[in-house]
Enzyme design. Structure first.
Site, PDB file in Angstrom:
ATOM      1  N   TYR A  80      31.755  31.042  37.000  1.00 19.74           N
ATOM      2  CA  TYR A  80      30.329  31.590  36.943  1.00 19.74           C
ATOM      3  C   TYR A  80      30.066  32.642  37.769  1.00 19.74           C
ATOM      4  O   TYR A  80      29.802  32.325  38.809  1.00 19.74           O
ATOM      5  CB  TYR A  80      29.425  30.117  37.404  1.00 19.74           C
ATOM      6  N   LYS A 120      31.368  32.911  32.716  1.00 22.47           N
ATOM      7  CA  LYS A 120      30.150  33.149  32.202  1.00 22.47           C
ATOM      8  C   LYS A 120      29.853  34.408  32.975  1.00 22.47           C
ATOM      9  O   LYS A 120      29.507  34.317  34.328  1.00 22.47           O
ATOM     10  CB  LYS A 120      29.103  32.107  32.418  1.00 22.47           C
TER      11      LYS A 120
END
Length: 308
Positions: free
Chosen positions: A137, A165
């Site tokens: 992330y 992400k």
């Protein structure tokens, strides 16, 4: 655990709260069904849009468990287990490991800035101890540290991580990661946190998008992504115009920070739509005032989300 193929629109789900900031589980279940019924391809649980950093670990675990239970296997669920240290991240991941998740995601530890060798150690330690596919992330605006493309590529190549992400907002970093994956034939699911690249995510080398506005307009976001994948430029342009209208709800606040404006705007709109019981956000984030909420019904009607 072999990771599922995940692509398309994965919504970073809001965390509905009661006025005393307890997790509103009934509203959370309604929101899960609203998203799935409107075509989203997955759910990102307990992320930044879910205000995870202001929740207790117990609240985070309860929210994730409730989401997985309500989804009931209909779409993949990836849970954010980020924490201020590696051990704390592992502990949180282990507490949700057996509930049926399709993966967990972690930022670098926040508060103390980390070097790339420390980030490598962080993700490898998690992967060794948690039996779930692991995602990077990458959101330096909130954690101070960028996970460099070379770091992500090496972690993916050795099998430590399966996806990323990218919420850096820096297209050049994603382009570099794409190039590294292509040169070395690295398998890595690449998603971007975006609104305005939903219809051209494939063109920037992404397998899908993780847009916060998807909480409010999941059908629109899913159709926009589909139009982009099909190369339907005219339809994509129409959806981009509608998405620009939808984001007005995220910019109604005349005070407070941008995160508060986004979450409060969407929660207030979803309350008007009957999906959420309350529009509470975590302190000290500033909620919308009654005056700031006044334009919401008109915008919702323009979007076709509220009857006249």
């Amino acid at each position: 655990m072999k990771p599922k193929e995940i692509k398309g629109v994965v919504v970073p789900i809001l965390t509905p709260l009661t006025p005393d900031e307890a997790v509103d589980l009934a509203s959370l279940r309604r929101l899960v069904n609203y998203l799935i019924d409107n075509g989203v391809h997955g759910i990102w649980a307990g992320g930044t849009t879910g205000e995870f950093a202001a929740l207790t670990d117990e609240q985070r675990v309860t929210s994730i468990e409730t989401i997985v239970d309500e989804v009931a296997g209909r779409v993949p669920v990836i849970a954010n287990v980020s924490a201020t240290g590696t051990r704390l991240t592992v502990n949180l991941a282990l507490s949700v490991q057996e509930i049926g998740l399709d993966g967990v995601a972690a930022t670098p530890p926040y508060y103390y800035p980390c070097a790339q060798d420390e980030i490598m150690s962080h993700y490898r330690y998690i992967r060794e101890r948690v039996r779930l596919p692991l995602w990077v992330y990458n959101i330096p605006v909130t954690v101070k540290t960028v996970v460099d493309p070379a770091t992500i590529a090496e972690l993916a190549e050795e099998g430590s991580v399966v996806g990323v992400k990218d919420s850096t907002g820096a297209g050049e970093l994603l382009a570099q990661l794409n190039a590294l994956c292509g040169q070395r034939d690295i398998k890595l699911s690449r998603f971007i946190g975006t609104v305005y690249r939903i219809t051209n995510s494939r063109a920037v080398g992404a397998h899908g998008v993780i847009p916060g506005i998807g909480n409010l307009v999941p059908d629109m976001v899913s159709r926009a992504w589909g139009a982009g994948e099909a190369g339907e430029a005219e339809r994509a342009s129409e959806y981009n115009a509608k998405l620009m209208l939808a984001t007005k709800i995220q910019r109604l606040a005349k005070g407070g920070g941008p995160n508060a404006a986004q979450y409060s705007g969407m929660k207030s709109a979803l309350k008007i739509m009957g999906i959420l019981e309350h529009d509470t956000i975590t302190r000290p984030l500033r909620p919308l005032t009654p005056e700031e909420k006044e334009p919401i019904p008109t915008i919702l009607k323009e979007l076709g989300l509220l009857a006249d």
